[in-house]
Design a protein around this motif. Structure first.
Motif, mmCIF file in Angstrom:
data_model
loop_
_atom_site.group_PDB
_atom_site.id
_atom_site.type_symbol
_atom_site.label_atom_id
_atom_site.label_comp_id
_atom_site.label_asym_id
_atom_site.label_seq_id
_atom_site.Cartn_x
_atom_site.Cartn_y
_atom_site.Cartn_z
ATOM 1 N N HIS A 12 53.257 -13.805 13.698
ATOM 2 C CA HIS A 12 53.198 -15.265 13.849
ATOM 3 C C HIS A 12 51.988 -15.618 14.708
ATOM 4 C CE1 HIS A 12 57.851 -15.677 13.241
ATOM 5 N NE2 HIS A 12 57.246 -14.995 12.290
ATOM 6 N N PHE A 13 51.304 -16.659 14.325
ATOM 7 C CA PHE A 13 50.239 -17.225 15.164
ATOM 8 C C PHE A 13 50.737 -18.599 15.583
ATOM 9 C CE2 PHE A 13 48.056 -14.449 12.068
ATOM 10 C CZ PHE A 13 47.414 -13.571 12.931
ATOM 11 N N GLY A 14 51.379 -18.709 16.716
ATOM 12 C CA GLY A 14 52.043 -19.959 17.087
ATOM 13 C C GLY A 14 53.103 -20.257 16.038
ATOM 14 N N ALA A 15 53.038 -21.478 15.470
ATOM 15 C CA ALA A 15 54.035 -21.854 14.461
ATOM 16 C C ALA A 15 53.678 -21.287 13.083
ATOM 17 C CB ALA A 15 54.123 -23.373 14.383
ATOM 18 N N HIS A 16 52.447 -20.764 12.955
ATOM 19 C CA HIS A 16 51.990 -20.309 11.641
ATOM 20 C C HIS A 16 52.378 -18.842 11.416
ATOM 21 C CE1 HIS A 16 49.482 -20.496 8.095
ATOM 22 N NE2 HIS A 16 49.026 -19.288 8.414
ATOM 23 N N VAL A 17 52.845 -18.547 10.192
ATOM 24 C CA VAL A 17 53.237 -17.172 9.859
ATOM 25 C C VAL A 17 52.120 -16.529 9.037
ATOM 26 C CG1 VAL A 17 54.976 -15.730 8.736
ATOM 27 C CG2 VAL A 17 55.658 -17.864 9.861
ATOM 28 N N GLY A 18 51.463 -15.500 9.593
ATOM 29 C CA GLY A 18 50.373 -14.805 8.888
ATOM 30 C C GLY A 18 50.904 -13.731 7.966
ATOM 31 N N VAL A 19 51.915 -12.983 8.449
ATOM 32 C CA VAL A 19 52.572 -11.940 7.653
ATOM 33 C C VAL A 19 54.061 -12.126 7.849
ATOM 34 C CG1 VAL A 19 53.096 -9.462 7.712
ATOM 35 C CG2 VAL A 19 50.739 -10.206 7.506
ATOM 36 N N GLY A 36 45.427 -10.202 -2.949
ATOM 37 C CA GLY A 36 45.996 -11.498 -2.565
ATOM 38 C C GLY A 36 44.880 -12.490 -2.303
ATOM 39 N N ALA A 37 45.196 -13.764 -2.442
ATOM 40 C CA ALA A 37 44.203 -14.826 -2.259
ATOM 41 C C ALA A 37 43.757 -14.910 -0.795
ATOM 42 C CB ALA A 37 44.814 -16.153 -2.693
ATOM 43 N N ASN A 38 42.755 -15.699 -0.531
ATOM 44 C CA ASN A 38 42.351 -15.970 0.852
ATOM 45 C C ASN A 38 43.560 -16.451 1.633
ATOM 46 O OD1 ASN A 38 39.284 -17.398 -0.367
ATOM 47 N ND2 ASN A 38 39.521 -15.422 0.590
ATOM 48 N N GLY A 39 43.756 -15.848 2.801
ATOM 49 C CA GLY A 39 44.863 -16.280 3.660
ATOM 50 C C GLY A 39 46.199 -15.641 3.317
ATOM 51 N N ALA A 40 46.213 -14.686 2.381
ATOM 52 C CA ALA A 40 47.491 -14.070 1.964
ATOM 53 C C ALA A 40 48.085 -13.164 3.037
ATOM 54 C CB ALA A 40 47.287 -13.277 0.675
ATOM 55 N N GLY A 41 47.245 -12.686 3.960
ATOM 56 C CA GLY A 41 47.757 -11.852 5.054
ATOM 57 C C GLY A 41 47.210 -10.429 5.059
ATOM 58 N N LYS A 42 46.225 -10.141 4.216
ATOM 59 C CA LYS A 42 45.696 -8.775 4.090
ATOM 60 C C LYS A 42 45.081 -8.277 5.395
ATOM 61 C CE LYS A 42 42.955 -10.082 0.708
ATOM 62 N NZ LYS A 42 43.273 -11.531 0.711
ATOM 63 N N THR A 43 44.176 -9.085 5.964
ATOM 64 C CA THR A 43 43.517 -8.666 7.206
ATOM 65 C C THR A 43 44.520 -8.578 8.348
ATOM 66 O OG1 THR A 43 41.424 -9.626 6.520
ATOM 67 C CG2 THR A 43 41.726 -9.317 8.897
ATOM 68 N N THR A 44 45.434 -9.511 8.390
ATOM 69 C CA THR A 44 46.454 -9.511 9.450
ATOM 70 C C THR A 44 47.259 -8.218 9.395
ATOM 71 O OG1 THR A 44 46.543 -11.916 9.324
ATOM 72 C CG2 THR A 44 48.401 -10.822 10.391
ATOM 73 N N LEU A 45 47.645 -7.804 8.200
ATOM 74 C CA LEU A 45 48.402 -6.561 8.048
ATOM 75 C C LEU A 45 47.550 -5.354 8.455
ATOM 76 C CD1 LEU A 45 50.827 -4.904 7.045
ATOM 77 C CD2 LEU A 45 49.828 -5.001 4.741
ATOM 78 N N THR A 82 36.782 -2.684 9.462
ATOM 79 C CA THR A 82 37.202 -4.082 9.336
ATOM 80 C C THR A 82 35.981 -4.955 9.082
ATOM 81 O OG1 THR A 82 36.961 -4.486 11.683
ATOM 82 C CG2 THR A 82 39.132 -3.760 10.936
ATOM 83 N N HIS A 83 36.220 -6.271 8.967
ATOM 84 C CA HIS A 83 35.097 -7.209 8.784
ATOM 85 C C HIS A 83 34.105 -7.054 9.929
ATOM 86 C CE1 HIS A 83 36.922 -9.329 5.489
ATOM 87 N NE2 HIS A 83 38.022 -9.537 6.185
ATOM 88 N N ASP A 84 34.644 -6.985 11.131
ATOM 89 C CA ASP A 84 33.806 -6.752 12.304
ATOM 90 C C ASP A 84 33.586 -5.228 12.374
ATOM 91 O OD1 ASP A 84 32.759 -6.274 14.744
ATOM 92 O OD2 ASP A 84 34.483 -6.988 15.893
ATOM 93 N N ASP A 155 39.203 -2.865 5.221
ATOM 94 C CA ASP A 155 39.341 -4.268 4.835
ATOM 95 C C ASP A 155 38.121 -4.679 4.012
ATOM 96 O OD1 ASP A 155 40.474 -6.746 4.694
ATOM 97 O OD2 ASP A 155 40.192 -7.259 6.806
ATOM 98 N N GLU A 156 38.337 -4.952 2.754
ATOM 99 C CA GLU A 156 37.303 -5.407 1.827
ATOM 100 C C GLU A 156 36.097 -4.465 1.771
ATOM 101 O OE1 GLU A 156 36.512 -9.518 1.606
ATOM 102 O OE2 GLU A 156 38.538 -10.080 2.178
ATOM 103 N N PRO A 157 36.304 -3.261 1.235
ATOM 104 C CA PRO A 157 35.214 -2.293 1.171
ATOM 105 C C PRO A 157 34.048 -2.728 0.289
ATOM 106 C CG PRO A 157 37.154 -1.477 -0.026
ATOM 107 C CD PRO A 157 37.568 -2.707 0.720
ATOM 108 N N THR A 185 41.127 -5.795 -1.189
ATOM 109 C CA THR A 185 39.952 -6.263 -1.920
ATOM 110 C C THR A 185 40.295 -7.448 -2.815
ATOM 111 O OG1 THR A 185 38.156 -5.625 -3.420
ATOM 112 C CG2 THR A 185 40.284 -4.607 -3.830
ATOM 113 N N HIS A 186 39.262 -8.266 -3.111
ATOM 114 C CA HIS A 186 39.381 -9.305 -4.133
ATOM 115 C C HIS A 186 38.862 -8.789 -5.466
ATOM 116 C CE1 HIS A 186 40.543 -12.423 -1.326
ATOM 117 N NE2 HIS A 186 39.596 -11.990 -0.506
ATOM 118 N N ASP A 187 38.271 -7.599 -5.460
ATOM 119 C CA ASP A 187 37.725 -7.015 -6.688
ATOM 120 C C ASP A 187 38.846 -6.251 -7.391
ATOM 121 O OD1 ASP A 187 36.458 -5.431 -8.620
ATOM 122 O OD2 ASP A 187 34.611 -5.323 -7.446
#
Ligand SMILES: Nc1ncnc2c1ncn2[C@@H]1O[C@H](COP(=O)(O)OP(=O)(O)OP(=O)(O)O)[C@@H](O)[C@H]1O
Length: 247
Positions: A12-19, A36-45, A82-84, A155-157, A185-187
């Protein structure tokens, strides 16, 4: 090779559920790909599995050892991209790898072979601050492999790479035999080619978990994505351009 168990994990990120209440298990040596689409929770997981953030609820175990509050040796068996890229910008590519090798008590000789593997053998003496995004990503992959991890998270190779870099990274991932792998990945085409398992996420929830060989073709994967995930891949022509499938 690690057995990875994710049990009722939420973030959870405050009231928002990431995963949201995710459960699955990866077998030793299995390669699973997250779609999964943008915001689906891949990076969070991926960040939770990499110990970069803690679950709000649930448990993660690697080889029956808890990741949070467990033995440090569990975390030391994980490789992460990761992205970073998390590289030291002022160090050279070679120095980044050698530092990581020393931190893990590994012989630094392995670093040269890994620079070669990611196609940077002739750039090892250059500072990472002067590298492009794609080059930094390749250094980051080499660094993630220095300590011969049992579990690799990526994350997103395939994003942000030219064709040569893309092929090189795809080849490295496909050749990883002694490692359990989770990549996002989105690919859909490349992910399908790489995977033993396909995990579809939507709005933080695992909406499908299927063996890759249960699909005959990437078109079937796209159909499943369209059924289960927000953001349809679209028409046939559109889907080919968006998934990298040659026409
Ligand atoms: N640090 C954060 N603070 C608040 N919300 C966050 C944070 N990190 C992620 N989220 C939210 O959690 C959800 C999942 O994000 P995440 O980055 O995991 O998605 P993703 O599947 O990796 O997306 P993308 O394909 O765009 O990379 C999103 O709604 C996002 O806004």
């Amino acid at each position: 090779m690690a057995v990875v168990s994710v049990s009722a994990v939420s973030k959870h990120f405050g009231a928002h559920v990431g995963v949201d209440d995710l459960s699955f298990e990866l077998e030793s040596g299995e390669t699973a790909v997250l779609f999964g689409a943008n915001g689906a929770g891949k990076t969070t997981l991926i960040r939770m599995l990499a110990s970069l953030s803690r679950p709000t609820d649930g448990a993660i175990e690697i080889d029956d050892e808890p990741l949070v509050g467990g033995n440090a040796s569990v975390r030391s068996q994980i490789g992460v991209v990761t992205h970073d890229t998390m590289l030291y910008e002022e160090l050279t590519a070679r120095e980044n790898l050698r530092l990581h090798a020393r931190l893990h008590g590994v012989d630094t000789d392995v670093c040269e072979a890994l620079l070669e593997t990611v196609g940077l053998a002739d750039r090892g003496a250059e500072r990472v601050s002067g590298f492009s995004h794609g080059m930094s990503k390749r250094v980051s992959l080499a660094r993630a492999l220095v300590h011969d991890p049992d579990f690799l998270l990526f994350d997103e190779p395939y994003t942000g790479l030219d064709q040569a870099s893309l092929k090189r990274i795809a080849d490295v991932l496909e050749d990883l035999d002694d490692c359990t792998v989770l990549a996002s990945t989105h690919d859909l085409a490349r992910g399908f080619r790489l995977a033993d398992r396909l995990l579809f996420l939507n709005d933080g929830r695992l909406v499908d978990d299927a063996a890759a060989d249960s699909f005959e073709s990437v078109d079937e994967v796209i159909d499943r994505y369209d059924e289960r995930c927000r953001g349809s891949v679209g028409s046939d022509v559109d889907r080919r351009s968006r998934t990298g499938v040659p026409r």
